[in-house]
Write an enzyme that holds these catalytic residues in place. Sequence first.
Site, PDB file in Angstrom:
ATOM      1  N   HIS A  99      30.503  48.345 -10.000  1.00 32.86           N
ATOM      2  CA  HIS A  99      29.068  47.695  -9.988  1.00 32.86           C
ATOM      3  C   HIS A  99      28.067  48.702 -10.364  1.00 32.86           C
ATOM      4  O   HIS A  99      26.865  48.515 -10.192  1.00 32.86           O
ATOM      5  CB  HIS A  99      28.762  47.088  -8.864  1.00 32.86           C
ATOM      6  N   ARG A 128      10.760  50.037  -9.612  1.00 32.26           N
ATOM      7  CA  ARG A 128      10.781  51.658 -10.169  1.00 32.26           C
ATOM      8  C   ARG A 128      11.045  51.848 -11.458  1.00 32.26           C
ATOM      9  O   ARG A 128      11.444  51.072 -12.300  1.00 32.26           O
ATOM     10  CB  ARG A 128      11.543  52.306  -9.121  1.00 32.26           C
TER      11      ARG A 128
END
Lengths: 504, 135
Positions: A241, A298
């Site tokens: 992942h 971010r």
Amino acid sequence: MPTFPKRLLIANRGEIAVRIARTAREMGIEPIGVYASSDAGAFHLRSMTASFDLGPGTPRETYLDAAKLVAAARSADADAIHPGYGFLSENAGFARAVTEAGLLWVGPSPESIESMGDKLQARRRMREAGVPVVPGSDSGDSPAASDAELSDRAEEIGYPVLVKASAGGGGKGMARVDRREDLSSALAETRRVAGAAFADSRIYLEKLFDRPRHVEFQVFGDRMGSIVHLFERECSVQRRHQKVLEETPSPALDARLREGMGRAAVEAARAVAYVGAGTVEFLLDERRNFYFLEMNTRLQVEHPITEETLGLDLVRTQIEIAAGAPLPAAWRGGKLVQQGHAIELRLYAEDPYEFLPRTGTIELWEPPQGPGIRLDAGVGLGTTVGVEYDPLLAKLVVSAPDREAAIARAKRALEEWVVAGVETNGPLLFDVLDSPDFRSGRYATDLIGSLERSTASPPDKVWREAALVLASEGEAVRAGAHPAVRPTTSDPWEGRHGNWRIGS
Amino acid sequence: VRIRWKDEVRDVEPAASGDDMRVALTGRRLFIWWHGRSWEFTEERGSASPSAARRTESSAGLLSPMPGRIRQVLVTEGDRVTKGQVLLVLEAMKMEHSIRSPHDGRVTKIAFAEGDLVDAGAVLADVSPDSSDSM
């Protein structure tokens, strides 16, 4: 005119700290580094004008300690903090502490971070904003919470389903369930993990797509309320992942889908009044329906491929926006056009077959160079790679006029790259670039799992090459006992000594 | 020429001419990079036969698959465990890895405590199998 900071504390390490320091210097801002005592020789510190010791201890007691970072910024006389990615970059408490200390926070508001960090809240706000979300257990009027309710919703959604922690992310707090008899144990386990790791045991279910693509959009907002997107990044090449290779443009998108997803990304950011750089991640199913997955509040690891195809510096714009400047007029006017194709390859310190972490000291290091090559590295010759931090060693970003040329350039660059002393995933990157599925552009998140891999052991021709070198020139070079790197020529004898480059 | 790569030792006929590969010699170690992969070789000077140089199959217990820090120890020596039960949790580079019992049995050794650093290949624990499935 907004006032830019004079001294920017970079609350991070590794390649991203180096990356941010470079832009700071170009803007005439002094980059200030931080380090854990045990990490005092870290590579990123050589990019800084000054560096501050966060004391002994684990990452939690150093790079993740908000109070120590704010104190370091004060002692350094810094007037701004850039969190990079990871560590405290998506921690609303840190964003607040920085602002309350009178420092400029180079990131979105704590409220935006909180809204998106709580996956259940984020999904609700996206639905309200008209952004499609992955079908889940929270689609009705009230989110399902009890095991019985979740089990009913799982039947409606259809197996397989994904159990997810509301506070999770980065592959943690997630479990795949294929059969209804496995659901209740997966619910209990995910609640337990979520409670332990995030102190928030709320969970929900999502429909699990078998062969989805991950496509994300870079977005940017300013304090005046303008929000734009800077096109997509294709992030489907993953192991565990986590992303391994990214490219832009995505081979999966046409102009119409790009426009639709871009508009949804902007709406997603608008729903949380987003300021600064953020990334909206989507799942794309095989029928090319897209669904909101999450928003990263971010700078993203893979931001350089956006920079390379648009000729921008996103860190510079982050700092300008934080200081109160508006988005550049050309962005707001929709005048941005991507040029060519860019691919990022993440070099990890890990075994290339089992993807398990590897450590060591870098004994040989010759990064690739030449046209279309950008290297954002967090290590160099002599750097020791330990177990405490992220395995990302460096990002190789290649740009070329089109996708085929970019793939050829990426392979060329990988072949040039000399690393010894720490095992890396280089062979995996090469196998991905070489695979028919990747080359065709028709691939999904199952690409790495379905690759036909070259074996770890050396082919016969490599054994024979080794024998040739050891039998012939070995003695002469061994006497010097120095590293030497050279490409062999078709004639091994010609100019052989002259081609050895002896290190010192 | 007798050459070693990891645990494999071979007598190899040198290539007639150099191929398009990058090589480096550091002391006695030879590195070769080719098609994105790399290997480290050493020349074998001894008279040991190739087969004798192979590592004997380890029966020392459960080996650490990676370097890391012991995050959790979930059993103590003497505990009875079942096949697949998590004995220890190892963490490295933000990744957690569970060490599971390979069979039903009794824990005879836990070599480390929480917080300890371990190398790849270190013996972490040992579980003596129940006699019924020791075959």
